[in-house]
Design a protein around this motif. Sequence first.
Motif, mmCIF file in Angstrom:
data_model
loop_
_atom_site.group_PDB
_atom_site.id
_atom_site.type_symbol
_atom_site.label_atom_id
_atom_site.label_comp_id
_atom_site.label_asym_id
_atom_site.label_seq_id
_atom_site.Cartn_x
_atom_site.Cartn_y
_atom_site.Cartn_z
ATOM 1 N N ASP A 992 46.370 46.654 -5.405
ATOM 2 C CA ASP A 992 46.716 47.593 -6.463
ATOM 3 C C ASP A 992 45.510 48.459 -6.804
ATOM 4 O O ASP A 992 44.455 48.386 -6.156
ATOM 5 N N SER A 993 45.637 49.291 -7.796
ATOM 6 C CA SER A 993 44.573 50.236 -8.142
ATOM 7 C C SER A 993 43.298 49.512 -8.577
ATOM 8 O O SER A 993 42.182 49.925 -8.239
ATOM 9 N N LYS A 996 41.567 48.225 -5.463
ATOM 10 C CA LYS A 996 40.940 49.284 -4.668
ATOM 11 C C LYS A 996 39.639 49.766 -5.304
ATOM 12 O O LYS A 996 38.652 49.999 -4.609
ATOM 13 N N ASN A 997 39.640 49.920 -6.609
ATOM 14 C CA ASN A 997 38.439 50.432 -7.285
ATOM 15 C C ASN A 997 37.280 49.444 -7.251
ATOM 16 O O ASN A 997 36.121 49.843 -7.397
#
Length: 1198
Positions: A992-993, A996-997
């Motif tokens: 998810d975001s 990824k970050n």
Amino acid sequence: MSCSLLPFCHFQDLEAARDFLCPYLRQSGAAAARESDKSPNWEDDGWGAWDEAETQEPVSLYVSTFITKTCLLSKNLFCWFNLLSSFHVAKTNEELSILYPAAVVTIDGFSLFQSLRACRNQVARAAASDVDTIVDHASVGIMTLSPFDQMKTASNIGGYNAAIKNSPPTMSQYITVGSNPFTGFFYALEGSTQPLLSHVALAVASKLTSAFFNAASGWLGWKSKHEEEAVQKQKPKVEPATPLAVRFGLPDSRRHGESVCLSPCNMLAAVMMTLEEFFTGCYTRTAIRMWKGYRDAQIGWIQTVEDLHEREVAQFLVIYAPRRGILEVAVSCYKIMGLNNMTSQGWQSQTYQICLVDPVSGSIKTVHVPFHLALSDKKSERAKDMHLLKKLSALLKQRNGNTSFCLNFCSQALESILASERVPLSALSNITQTLMDTLKNQEFLCVDEGLLQFCANKLKLLHLYESVSKLNSLSVQPSTPLSDNDLAKLLRLDEKEFARLQTLLENYSQENTQTTIRFADDQDGILPVKMFLEYLECEKDMILVKKLDEGEYVALGSFFFWKCLCGESSTEEMCHTLESAGFSPQLLLSLLLGVWLYKEKDILDEPQSICCLHTTLSLLSKMKVAIDESWDSQSVSPWWQQMRTACIQSENNGAALLSAHVGHSVTAQITDSMAEKKFSQTVVGADTDSWEALSLDTEYWKLLLKQLEDCLILQTLLHSKVRTRTTRVSSLQAEPLSRLSVKKLLEGGKGGIADSVAKWIFKQDFSPMILKLAQQKKETESTEEPVEIDKNVSLENQGAETELLHLAYQQFPCSLELDILHTHCCWEYVVQWNKDPEEARFLIRSIDHLRCIVNAHIQHGIALMMWNTFIVKRLSAATYLMDKVGKAPKDRLCRRDVGMGDTAMTSFLGSCSDLLQTLMEADVSSDEMQAPVLDTEDAWVSAEGPISIVELALEQKHIHYPLVEHQSVLCTILYGIMRFSLKSVKPLSLFDSKGKNAFFKDLTSIQLLPSGDMDPNVLSLRQQFLMKAVSAVVQVQCTAQKARGLPEEAPLPAEKDKDWPALALDLAQHLQLSEDVIRRHYVCELYNYGMDHLGEEAILQVHDKEVLASQLLVLTGQRLAYALLHTQTKEGMELLARLPPTLCTWLKAMDPHDLQNVEVPISTTAKLVNKVIEYLPENHGQYSLALNLIEAVEAISS
């Protein structure tokens, strides 16, 4: 404050300028000129008249002309004379050129002169364009293109159909310096001829009249206020500008021109830039020569006229570098550029000289260059010699020649004779002696003291050369060779110490002595007299050595001392001769050590040279001012410190160790003698034979001996070849290791020794287990208890390797501690891998050394340093590339984005996963142990240099474990995609975001990581990926099983310890997937590929066996459907007819094409059916179908 390089005319014409500007002072100057009957000269008196001029105000008339509103950048006055006709340059006059930011203003010199008389000037203005910045300029003059240049320019501008005029146009050329381009060439076409003075006579008179009356009215007070305002409002009339475009340029965004200086012939221009200085051709518009390292330099030109007939003129470039404090003359500048020497008989002889002004002392020094230096180049000296011969002939024909000229010529002639290689020594001495006698017999006022001193110095050196040559040619009765016991006593060693020294030198000489190229005509101790005179110089009563390179310095020292060191010449006479000639003992010691340390191979082959060195050193030490009279046992003597410094800096450790032993012995001998003399004065009759006096120098010698012995052992290790390589050797491993010295080890810091050994281990490509084996051998010898040796380590062919390492471990117990050595090896391998990422085995070997580090604190720190320094950027590039293409990328894309091929990138991703796994394990283990205490050997505690890798590793912060675990999951996914060439997989889509970050962030930072329930779509993608990966793993296992008995392909290096089924289950846990689903899929895939024996083992790990039984029931039906329906045999058709209708319908619905292996024996399938019956409950809906399958299988088997 630095000096300034200025044209000589700035000083030469000062008096003329003063007379022109201050005519009322002419009378005194004219009277002085008549008395001296000479032209004004800058050396003449009369400079004080300027002070008088400052206090008086002459009545003068000033007239101004408006040119432009912008600020003035520079102004130059240019003068020309006839140039070579081949350049088609017309005869031009002087002009004044003024540079503005957007314009160049040129004022004709002749018109300016007339205008100054008439109080007006004629101005022409040209606007420059297409250049960012212009800071200086030079006007080359009016030129006419040659027909070839005219056609070339027309073709470039107009193309193939361009037409040219019959008569080439006349244009003015300007050179500018600045930026973009840093050198520009401008051309202004002359549209009409310049106006004659007769045409502007009326305008001049009118302007003069109005100016005079306007000024007069102002003086007399007749001008009204209204008239003044009218004059101010009146706009000046400016002549329109001539378009001036840059036609050629030398562009370079990094370089910025600062100044330009034209040569006297206007054919060359020297340009000063911010980075360096270069030559450019004014007419060829090309850069000819460039000099580096001349920032803030000043440049100028010298013009020299032939002194025979004054027909030829040569020019030279002068460069003054204030930062380096040197003044250089390009003799000739064309010689340096590699072009032909350029002189001309068509130039008009002019005075074009420069001078150097010292603002501190107020002195002005001129630069003079003889004309004949322009006549020789590297290929031929004949032109120079012919010129000097003609000069000599003309001098001899003159009865009353110029005395200064004769002396100057004699000096040059003597220098040329002394520099000759073919003139014998006797002739050189006679010529020099004759010239000196002639000078002494001249009148006192005519004697050139400088030349006389020059002759005396050269004659002194010639006599010294003759004396040394005679001593070297005399044969000396060879002395009786000393025995080993005598040599041991000479060096103050016992038999055991001397035997150890011999062993170390023998091992060292086998591998480490440098081989030198020797020619048949090369002889030691012989030096040509020409080189002897070039190497030495006399200063008062002393003889000094010029700045020489190592080879020249050794050659001079060999001429003095090599025969003495070999026992073939008298050492006493040689030292006495050199001391009497004026050599200082310090200089002789430096020459002696230079020869001894350089000729290491010859020294080690002849042990008797030790005695000769001892004798020579003792004689030098007894010379005056060798050892300071105030030296005592509690102070350090500069004499012995000089010798120790030479040994510390030498890379020839064998010769350095021997010389240190000799130095220690001579020092102890002198110290004992001084102490004995002092002690005998206080205690009469005392026995002093059994004791040795202590001194500070003696202790320093003992410390140096320990350091040199350590360095010798280390050098022996690093240059030994202990194994024959059977695998491919990388070019990085083939690079030779640099030689060591005590100075290098001291400057290398605490990690310098381990770093040197790590480089050798990398070159030999040893397994980390070899280091452990050598350490275990050391522990076995140091303790009586037996030490367990790793059974996985092969002891074959490891004797030489472990023996050398074992000796190094004994010599450096702290610096080569096993964890420290593994750390440096780990870092060395990863550094070399970063140079060539295609060598994936280097990174694998680096991680192998990392895993061998026992202390978790060091292991954690070095792993984190590897990640931050070498890994994270490449891993990031690989991740985004794979996510972009959605599959395992091809080789070309991998090389473009990641810098390595697809095979190397696969191994790289596996190594990244191993690195992060090791980092997490070290982080956990570090809580259970203490950080190590780093220690250093006593002999090397003074080492100063960069901080060691181990110290840097211990300074690293602790990682954030969940973040590293999150990054490790990504690495494993990427490795799986590349290893099994998976398609339709975007690795970043599996997160998810938040996930990824968090990637590729600092592993010691706290990042926001995924938590709680995951998006079902993401979970679905994750499950699809893991099932693809598991299927690919089983396919690889099946391929490997079928290939048994055949030559197997070499597996990927990073896969040797990978358990992919276990990795898949571990990924399932981190990706929030059911591990049992992956286990069931793995079992089904094993049966699908016909590896039932592995499937039976994997079934035991499955929790929900009922679901697995239903899946295996389908696979069993596919096998039976292939056996009954797709083989189309008579027996199969009959058996199918006897089966229950329900079973037949079910079998027909099965698709055997999904099976990866259909050639499975029916007996193996029967076992599978029994497993299905075993795991299916009786109340299951497919239990009856399974019972029917048992009957069908039994029927087929029978």
